[in-house]
Design a protein around this motif. Structure first.
Motif, PDB file in Angstrom:
ATOM      1  N   LEU A  19      89.740  28.335 106.892  1.00 27.79           N
ATOM      2  CA  LEU A  19      89.303  29.537 107.523  1.00 27.79           C
ATOM      3  C   LEU A  19      87.681  29.541 107.679  1.00 27.79           C
ATOM      4  O   LEU A  19      86.953  29.236 106.793  1.00 27.79           O
ATOM      5  N   SER A  20      87.198  30.148 108.570  1.00 24.48           N
ATOM      6  CA  SER A  20      85.637  30.357 108.958  1.00 24.48           C
ATOM      7  C   SER A  20      85.287  31.655 109.240  1.00 24.48           C
ATOM      8  O   SER A  20      86.052  32.359 109.757  1.00 24.48           O
ATOM      9  N   CYS A  21      84.175  32.056 108.973  1.00 24.22           N
ATOM     10  CA  CYS A  21      83.378  33.477 109.089  1.00 24.22           C
ATOM     11  C   CYS A  21      82.059  33.382 109.251  1.00 24.22           C
ATOM     12  O   CYS A  21      81.099  32.923 108.390  1.00 24.22           O
ATOM     13  N   ALA A  22      81.490  33.602 110.707  1.00 20.35           N
ATOM     14  CA  ALA A  22      80.347  33.386 110.912  1.00 20.35           C
ATOM     15  C   ALA A  22      79.769  34.913 111.198  1.00 20.35           C
ATOM     16  O   ALA A  22      80.357  35.805 111.326  1.00 20.35           O
ATOM     17  N   ALA A  23      78.256  34.657 110.655  1.00 21.76           N
ATOM     18  CA  ALA A  23      77.670  36.021 110.336  1.00 21.76           C
ATOM     19  C   ALA A  23      76.681  36.194 111.296  1.00 21.76           C
ATOM     20  O   ALA A  23      75.762  35.353 111.451  1.00 21.76           O
ATOM     21  N   SER A  24      76.281  37.393 111.926  1.00 21.31           N
ATOM     22  CA  SER A  24      75.183  37.313 112.658  1.00 21.31           C
ATOM     23  C   SER A  24      74.000  38.181 112.095  1.00 21.31           C
ATOM     24  O   SER A  24      73.737  39.483 112.402  1.00 21.31           O
ATOM     25  N   THR A  25      73.413  37.331 111.167  1.00 24.01           N
ATOM     26  CA  THR A  25      72.434  38.136 110.417  1.00 24.01           C
ATOM     27  C   THR A  25      71.386  37.081 110.176  1.00 24.01           C
ATOM     28  O   THR A  25      71.521  35.882 109.897  1.00 24.01           O
ATOM     29  N   ARG A  26      70.013  37.525 109.931  1.00 22.16           N
ATOM     30  CA  ARG A  26      68.796  36.456 109.580  1.00 22.16           C
ATOM     31  C   ARG A  26      68.805  36.351 108.193  1.00 22.16           C
ATOM     32  O   ARG A  26      68.194  35.275 107.694  1.00 22.16           O
ATOM     33  N   THR A  27      69.459  37.205 107.466  1.00 24.03           N
ATOM     34  CA  THR A  27      69.350  37.306 105.942  1.00 24.03           C
ATOM     35  C   THR A  27      70.794  36.963 105.549  1.00 24.03           C
ATOM     36  O   THR A  27      70.874  37.473 104.240  1.00 24.03           O
ATOM     37  N   PHE A  28      71.268  36.006 106.014  1.00 22.80           N
ATOM     38  CA  PHE A  28      72.659  35.804 105.551  1.00 22.80           C
ATOM     39  C   PHE A  28      72.694  35.279 103.943  1.00 22.80           C
ATOM     40  O   PHE A  28      73.478  35.669 103.225  1.00 22.80           O
ATOM     41  N   SER A  29      71.599  34.517 103.752  1.00 24.81           N
ATOM     42  CA  SER A  29      71.682  34.084 102.284  1.00 24.81           C
ATOM     43  C   SER A  29      71.259  35.197 101.240  1.00 24.81           C
ATOM     44  O   SER A  29      71.340  34.941 100.073  1.00 24.81           O
ATOM     45  N   ASN A  30      71.055  36.211 101.705  1.00 22.52           N
ATOM     46  CA  ASN A  30      70.663  37.498 100.772  1.00 22.52           C
ATOM     47  C   ASN A  30      72.245  38.157 100.214  1.00 22.52           C
ATOM     48  O   ASN A  30      72.302  38.974  99.328  1.00 22.52           O
ATOM     49  N   TYR A  31      73.334  37.599 100.794  1.00 25.91           N
ATOM     50  CA  TYR A  31      74.510  38.454 100.815  1.00 25.91           C
ATOM     51  C   TYR A  31      75.581  37.402  99.923  1.00 25.91           C
ATOM     52  O   TYR A  31      75.712  36.396 100.194  1.00 25.91           O
ATOM     53  N   ALA A  32      76.181  38.164  98.965  1.00 31.62           N
ATOM     54  CA  ALA A  32      77.447  37.483  98.337  1.00 31.62           C
ATOM     55  C   ALA A  32      78.449  37.634  99.509  1.00 31.62           C
ATOM     56  O   ALA A  32      78.437  38.648 100.092  1.00 31.62           O
ATOM     57  N   LEU A  33      79.378  36.852  99.443  1.00 29.99           N
ATOM     58  CA  LEU A  33      80.712  36.846 100.399  1.00 29.99           C
ATOM     59  C   LEU A  33      81.811  36.664  99.807  1.00 29.99           C
ATOM     60  O   LEU A  33      82.138  36.278  98.631  1.00 29.99           O
ATOM     61  N   GLY A  34      82.851  37.388 100.497  1.00 26.67           N
ATOM     62  CA  GLY A  34      84.302  37.258  99.975  1.00 26.67           C
ATOM     63  C   GLY A  34      85.304  37.397 100.896  1.00 26.67           C
ATOM     64  O   GLY A  34      85.080  37.528 101.996  1.00 26.67           O
ATOM     65  N   TRP A  35      86.514  36.578 100.553  1.00 30.03           N
ATOM     66  CA  TRP A  35      87.634  36.549 101.093  1.00 30.03           C
ATOM     67  C   TRP A  35      88.622  37.670 100.679  1.00 30.03           C
ATOM     68  O   TRP A  35      89.010  37.522  99.538  1.00 30.03           O
ATOM     69  N   PHE A  36      89.318  38.461 101.434  1.00 30.05           N
ATOM     70  CA  PHE A  36      90.252  39.259 101.172  1.00 30.05           C
ATOM     71  C   PHE A  36      91.595  39.159 102.098  1.00 30.05           C
ATOM     72  O   PHE A  36      91.322  38.748 103.134  1.00 30.05           O
ATOM     73  N   ARG A  37      92.788  39.600 101.654  1.00 30.02           N
ATOM     74  CA  ARG A  37      93.916  39.396 102.489  1.00 30.02           C
ATOM     75  C   ARG A  37      94.641  40.667 102.079  1.00 30.02           C
ATOM     76  O   ARG A  37      94.744  41.532 101.287  1.00 30.02           O
ATOM     77  N   GLN A  38      95.305  40.861 103.495  1.00 35.52           N
ATOM     78  CA  GLN A  38      96.303  42.054 103.457  1.00 35.52           C
ATOM     79  C   GLN A  38      97.841  41.625 104.176  1.00 35.52           C
ATOM     80  O   GLN A  38      97.636  41.172 105.361  1.00 35.52           O
ATOM     81  N   ALA A  39      98.715  41.670 103.304  1.00 42.46           N
ATOM     82  CA  ALA A  39      99.951  41.298 103.793  1.00 42.46           C
ATOM     83  C   ALA A  39     100.651  42.540 104.123  1.00 42.46           C
ATOM     84  O   ALA A  39     100.281  43.557 104.163  1.00 42.46           O
ATOM     85  N   PRO A  40     101.770  42.389 105.039  1.00 38.09           N
ATOM     86  CA  PRO A  40     102.411  43.555 105.809  1.00 38.09           C
ATOM     87  C   PRO A  40     103.062  44.459 104.724  1.00 38.09           C
ATOM     88  O   PRO A  40     103.689  43.961 104.026  1.00 38.09           O
ATOM     89  N   GLY A  41     102.477  45.769 104.655  1.00 39.66           N
ATOM     90  CA  GLY A  41     103.298  46.675 103.739  1.00 39.66           C
ATOM     91  C   GLY A  41     102.555  46.624 102.508  1.00 39.66           C
ATOM     92  O   GLY A  41     102.863  47.514 101.390  1.00 39.66           O
ATOM     93  N   LYS A  42     101.699  45.974 102.537  1.00 41.21           N
ATOM     94  CA  LYS A  42     100.753  45.902 101.094  1.00 41.21           C
ATOM     95  C   LYS A  42      99.209  46.319 101.278  1.00 41.21           C
ATOM     96  O   LYS A  42      98.635  46.392 102.413  1.00 41.21           O
TER      97      LYS A  42
END
Length: 122
Positions: A19-42
């Motif tokens: 998976l990839s996630c592209a960000a539209s910001t000039r200050t990308f390196s200032n942010y911690a990043l995370g991945w989350f998921r949501q299964a059906p009904g959960k």
């Protein structure tokens, strides 16, 4: 900050996806990043997080040893390499950005992408 996740799809159990996630910001390196998921009904759940520098990562126990989060601050992109996929990994995967330290808590994230669907068949 706008986040655009991509790379989801249908894969057989034991397979891999990136998976990839592209960000539209000039200050990308200032942010911690995370991945989350949501299964059906959960509820949405934590998968992985990475610090602003990429030097520190944390994983949910359910994906530890199978998934790897990484980032490229030059490309404003965060990745989630998913190996040895299981049917229980089926979910919509979301990337998120936090102005604070990396965290497993949803409430600590300020910006969210639209999600990408991962389906793992048995």
């Amino acid at each position: 900050v706008q986040l655009q996740a991509s790379g989801g799809g249908l894969v057989q159990a034991g397979g891999s996806l990136r998976l990839s996630c592209a960000a539209s910001t000039r200050t990308f390196s200032n942010y911690a990043l995370g991945w989350f998921r949501q299964a059906p009904g959960k509820e949405r759940e934590f998968v992985a997080t990475i610090s602003w520098s990429g030097g520190s990562t944390t994983y949910a126990d359910s994906v530890k040893g199978r998934f790897t989060i990484s980032r490229d601050n030059n490309e404003n992109t965060v990745y989630l390499q998913m190996n040895s996929l299981k049917p229980e990994d089926t979910a919509v995967y979301y990337c998120a950005a936090s102005g604070g330290p990396r965290s497993s808590r949803l409430s600590n994230y300020d910006y969210w992408g639209q999600g990408t669907l991962v389906t793992v068949s048995s």
